[in-house]
Design an enzyme around this catalytic site. Structure first.
Site, PDB file in Angstrom:
ATOM      1  N   SER A   1      -4.813  -0.162   9.087  1.00  0.00           N
ATOM      2  CA  SER A   1      -5.233   0.266   7.743  1.00  0.00           C
ATOM      3  C   SER A   1      -6.384  -0.604   7.284  1.00  0.00           C
ATOM      4  CB  SER A   1      -4.069   0.126   6.756  1.00  0.00           C
ATOM      5  OG  SER A   1      -4.507   0.309   5.416  1.00  0.00           O
TER       6      SER A   1
ATOM      7  N   GLY B   1       1.552  14.220   8.636  1.00  0.00           N
ATOM      8  CA  GLY B   1       0.418  13.343   8.392  1.00  0.00           C
ATOM      9  C   GLY B   1      -0.403  13.011   9.617  1.00  0.00           C
TER      10      GLY B   1
ATOM     11  N   TYR C   1       2.733  -4.583   3.228  1.00  0.00           N
ATOM     12  CA  TYR C   1       2.017  -3.586   4.023  1.00  0.00           C
ATOM     13  C   TYR C   1       0.748  -4.190   4.595  1.00  0.00           C
ATOM     14  CZ  TYR C   1      -0.414   0.809   5.090  1.00  0.00           C
ATOM     15  OH  TYR C   1      -1.089   1.834   5.714  1.00  0.00           O
TER      16      TYR C   1
END
Length: 260
Positions: A148, A22, A161
């Protein structure tokens, strides 16, 4: 008549966590292509070994690979010593290892919370702490954490998360103040929907239309690729970003800004 000169390229080694696949793997590849020796850390040690050899053969740059669980700070300390022994004084760090921890509030447990935090956030300041003396003597030393867009956007399915990534942004701003005294920079890259194996698996397991649902909100109309995130990481680690610290670079194809 004035002339301009490109900043000198940095050649100090970089540690990349989550480097066997990734975004982490793409970061390792692009850094090696830029002439930076790379230590590939990953739980999938066999895959990390294969990728490290492949990258070294393709670029002619030194690499090393280590099986590391970043949730275990003892393993982190040992891996830093091994990376330093293999490549020399470390001048960069990329924290790309992470787990999604998809779990709505009703199902949240202390163990699930701890696992996500330990991997995504808790290890981050301690890795930097353990590398601080290396960074102090490395010209252009810098750290980049993979955050993120979920640090900004709300999502009922991943509160842990989201908290871990928002925590990274806040922690980076605090550390930027501390590290600047030594000329060390720290920044974050916040990806949007990137076609990693994790996203590919989610699309394959979900009802038809999940990929289209993701893309419908993205201004550029497509999922991103890991190398598109890695180019931002490479930039922030380079001398071209010498006046950037405590910042977040969003790489999301226009997701956060979308009103679609």
């Amino acid at each position: 008549m004035s002339s301009t000169h490109a900043p000198a390229a940095l050649t100090s080694p970089v540690i990349v966590t989550g480097a066997a696949s990734g975004i982490g793997l793409a970061c390792a590849e692009l850094l090696a292509e830029a002439g930076r020796p790379v230590a590939l850390w990953d739980l999938q040690v066999d895959k990390a070994i294969v990728e490290a050899v492949r990258i070294s053969e393709a670029t002619g740059v030194a690499t090393t690979s280590l099986g590391v669980d970043v949730a275990d700070l003892g393993q982190v300390t040992r891996a830093i010593k091994q990376s330093r022994a293999a490549l020399g004084t470390i001048g960069g760090l990329v924290h790309a290892a992470g787990v999604p921890g998809t779990c709505p509030l009703e199902q949240l447990s202390p163990a699930a919370w701890a696992q996500v935090m330990d991997i995504n956030l808790r290890c981050w300041p301690f890795m930097i702490q353990a590398l601080l003396e290396d960074f102090k003597v490395s010209k252009g030393a810098a750290c980049v954490g993979i955050a993120s867009i979920n640090a900004t956007l709300g999502n009922a399915f991943n509160p842990t998360y989201s908290a871990s990534k928002a925590g990274m942004l806040g922690l980076n701003r605090a550390l930027a103040d501390e590290l600047a005294r030594f000329g060390i920079r720290i920044n974050a890259v916040s990806p949007g929907q990137i076609m990693t194996q994790m996203i590919a698996d989610a699309i394959a397991a979900a009802p038809t239309g999940l990929k289209e649902h993701f893309e419908s909100r993205i201004l550029l109309g497509r999922l991103g690729q890991p190398r598109e995130v890695a180019t931002a990481v490479r930039f922030l680690l380079s001398s071209e970003a010498s006046y950037i610290t405590g910042a977040e670079l969003v790489v999301d194809g226009g997701n956060i800004s979308s009103q679609r």
